[in-house]
Design an enzyme around this catalytic site. Structure first.
Site: not given
Ligand SMILES: [Zn+2]
Ligand SMILES: [Zn+2]
Length: 625
Positions: A333, A380, A382, A463
């Site tokens: 992130c 991941q 991601d 989530k």
């Molecule tokens: Zn994230």
């Protein structure tokens, strides 16, 4: 006093009566079969006194698949184990022996270490106890009495347990073995119809690695031999599917202490890895993601800004760097936030979807590592989507559609869970009504069934998590889709909106496979190693029958060059080479001998089906796989 039975009828009993007295009052047969009292969700020993007005249910040997009835049986068997061990290995100290899912264990401090081979001997001793018969005698004692008894018998772990025990202290005695125990227990050993010791492991006293390592013996017990047989059979099937075992058998990966929790991928494992990577990249592009690459290491200050330092510090690997410290990223992130913030953004740029299948590192406690399912080196699939409030629902819908596509492709059924506002939430209830509503709408529109975990959302937003179960029945989180209103603000991210004012975007964190390591682990177990043709590390193996057939076998392999083809020309019998290909779960074998040519090939499929195909027919067939 009166007690209340499950059909709401009342039973009058003298004060101080026990569950066993209640069973006797109802009937002698019930008293004989009774094993346990259940009362308002908790259980108690048949011989423990009841209270006036108590609601009780009496479990019997006929409740042979009731978890509570099984627990009392198994825990009682654990005491038989301890008795057997003390008789066979004098000087052993005993620690704790609780029932667990599917069985029980008991922890011992042996004077000399024992090996797996000892289990059979101990099991034999337990059977001897069963043949003799044991009954359990429950006593309430004072802490002083308990301590002096166990100190006298050299049981230092039990003395320590008395010191930290809460509530009344009880002991249970069977034969000449007395154990400190809260219970409950069976009255006697008659209901134990089948038992098995299943394994041996090291375990720290009180689960603390600074303490002494003890020997844990695992076992199980049932009310019926047929139940044990069925359980052992299912265990054997699960073992055969276990990704750790198949990982070695199929030469896909290995784990080593040289790099704890960080898999070494072998060439065949990499084929699967790369197929999944190709799939991810292809679908990401199709669905409007752009690929980025961000650094692995960031100044600690960055992690403070992102909030990871506060919440996740203990799980991060820290690296010294000149006069400061860098943290190895456990998540992508912050990198994506910094990337978004590196330029001027307008509402016309949104949604902006950054994808990065980067390697992350997470410092997991040693005892929690498990094959590919819990690793410290996590890759991941991601992505982070930067969106306006109006775009949230559509983007979540897109993620769900993507997830459903992927899991359907593998015939896997993931469980979807929606987690809603927690107590420590940031933002107002109106904001949460809006964001949770967007997630629910997207789930409903994509017709995905889901469960709701009230209050389980992150403090920054609701989530959706995807879960799967491994062969051992344990649930693992796979993908996740998280809506976040906080991290973009923490990084001061802005975009110019249609109203010519600067707004903070929402971000959606999303990984669909979750970790590629874990996904492959689950995938291996899902297929029991027999991968579909497109994923199989070796798709076709050609076996030349004799020496003279090696050259044409290689020519055939070259003609099928767009597939992953191997020629097994070892000096082994044909039967042996076929068997090994079957163990390796190769989807297609071609036997090449005197009679074979491009016009007639002997094709053998995984599972044993055989046919003769021309090369042209084979090509047509392969195109359908
Ligand atoms: Zn994230
Ligand atoms: Zn006990």
């Amino acid at each position: 006093m009166k007690i209340v039975l499950p059909d709401s009828s009342e039973l009058e009993l003298p004060d101080g009566a026990t569950g066993l007295d209640a069973a006797r009052a109802i009937g002698p047969k019930l008293a004989e079969q009774a094993v346990l009292v259940r009362s308002n969700g908790s259980v108690q020993d048949l011989r423990a006194p009841l209270e006036d007005g108590q609601q009780i249910q009496i479990l019997t040997t006929r409740d042979s698949d009731d978890p509570d009835a099984l627990s009392v049986l198994r825990h009682s068997t654990a005491h038989l184990l301890a008795e057997a061990v003390l008789r066979l290995y004098p000087g052993t100290k005993i620690a704790i022996g609780p029932p667990i899912e599917n069985g029980f264990y008991y922890d011992f401090d042996f004077p000399e270490p024992i090996g797996e081979e000892a289990l059979e001997r101990i099991e034999e001793e337990m059977r001897r106890e069963l043949a003799e018969g044991r009954s359990w005698n429950r006593e309430e004692v004072t802490p002083e009495e308990a301590k002096s008894y166990f100190a006298e018998h050299g049981e230092s772990y039990k003395v320590e347990l008395v010191d930290t025990a809460e509530g009344p202290i009880t002991t249970y005695t069977q034969g000449d073995f007395r154990d400190l125990c809260r219970g409950p227990h069976l009255q006697d050993s008659k209901p134990i119809k089948a038992l098995k010791l299943t394994g041996l492991a090291g375990a720290y006293w009180r689960g603390d690695e600074r303490n002494k390592q003890l020997t844990r013996i695992y076992g199980t017990a049932f009310y019926d031999q047929a139940d044990l047989d069925a359980y052992l059979e299912s265990l054997e099937q699960a073992r055969a599917r276990d990704h750790r075992r198949l990982g070695t058998q199929l030469d896909l990966f290995h784990l080593s202490d040289h790099a704890p929790g960080m898999p070494f991928w072998h060439p065949k494992g990499m084929v699967i890895w790369n197929e999944l990577e190709d799939l991810r990249r292809r679908e990401d592009l199709k669905r409007g993601y752009v690929e980025v690459k961000t650094p692995l290491l960031y100044d600690v200050a960055t992690w403070v800004t992102s909030g990871h330092w506060e919440k996740f510090k203990d799980e991060m690997f820290i690296v010294p760097y000149s006069d400061r410290e860098l943290g190895l990223k456990p998540m992508n992130c912050p990198g994506h936030m910094l990337l978004f913030g590196s330029g001027l953004r307008s509402y016309r740029d949104l949604p902006l979807r950054y994808a990065e299948a980067s390697t992350l590192h997470r410092n997991e406690r040693a005892g929690t590592l498990h094959g590919l399912l819990r690793v410290q080196h996590v890759t991941q699939d991601d992505a982070h989507m930067f969106v306006t409030p109006e775009q949230i629902e559509e983007e979540i819908f897109g993620c769900l559609d993507f997830a459903a596509y992927l899991y359907d492709l593998f015939g896997m059924e993931a469980r979807f869970e929606l987690s809603t506002r927690p107590e420590n939430k940031l933002g107002t209830d109106e904001e949460w009504d809006f964001t949770e509503g967007a997630l629910r709408n997207a789930l409903d529109r994509r017709r995905i069934e889901y469960t709701v975990n009230e209050g389980d959302g992150a403090f920054y937003g609701p989530k959706i998590d995807l879960h799967m179960t491994d062969v051992l029945g344990r649930s693992w989180q796979m993908g996740t889709i998280q809506l976040d209103s906080q991290m973009p603000a923490r990084f001061g991210l802005k975009y110019m909106a249609e109203d010519n004012a600067e707004h903070t975007p929402y971000v959606i964190h999303r990984a669909l496979f979750g970790s590629l390591e874990r996904f492959i682990g689950i995938l291996i177990e899902h297929y029991a190693g027999a991968f579909p043709f497109w994923l199989a590390p070796v798709q076709i193996r050609v076996i030349p029958i004799g020496e003279a057939h090696r050259a044409p076998a290689h020519e055939l392999a070259a003609k099928l060059g767009e597939y992953r083809v191997e020629v097994d020309e070892r000096n082994e019998t044909v039967g042996r080479r076929i068997r090994e290909a079957e163990l390796e779960k190769v989807p297609l074998l071609i036997l090449y001998g005197e009679k074979e040519s491009d016009e007639a090939l002997a094709v053998r499929e995984r599972g044993g089906e055989q046919s003769t195909k021309s090369l042209a027919e084979l090509r047509e067939y392969l195109a359908t796989l």
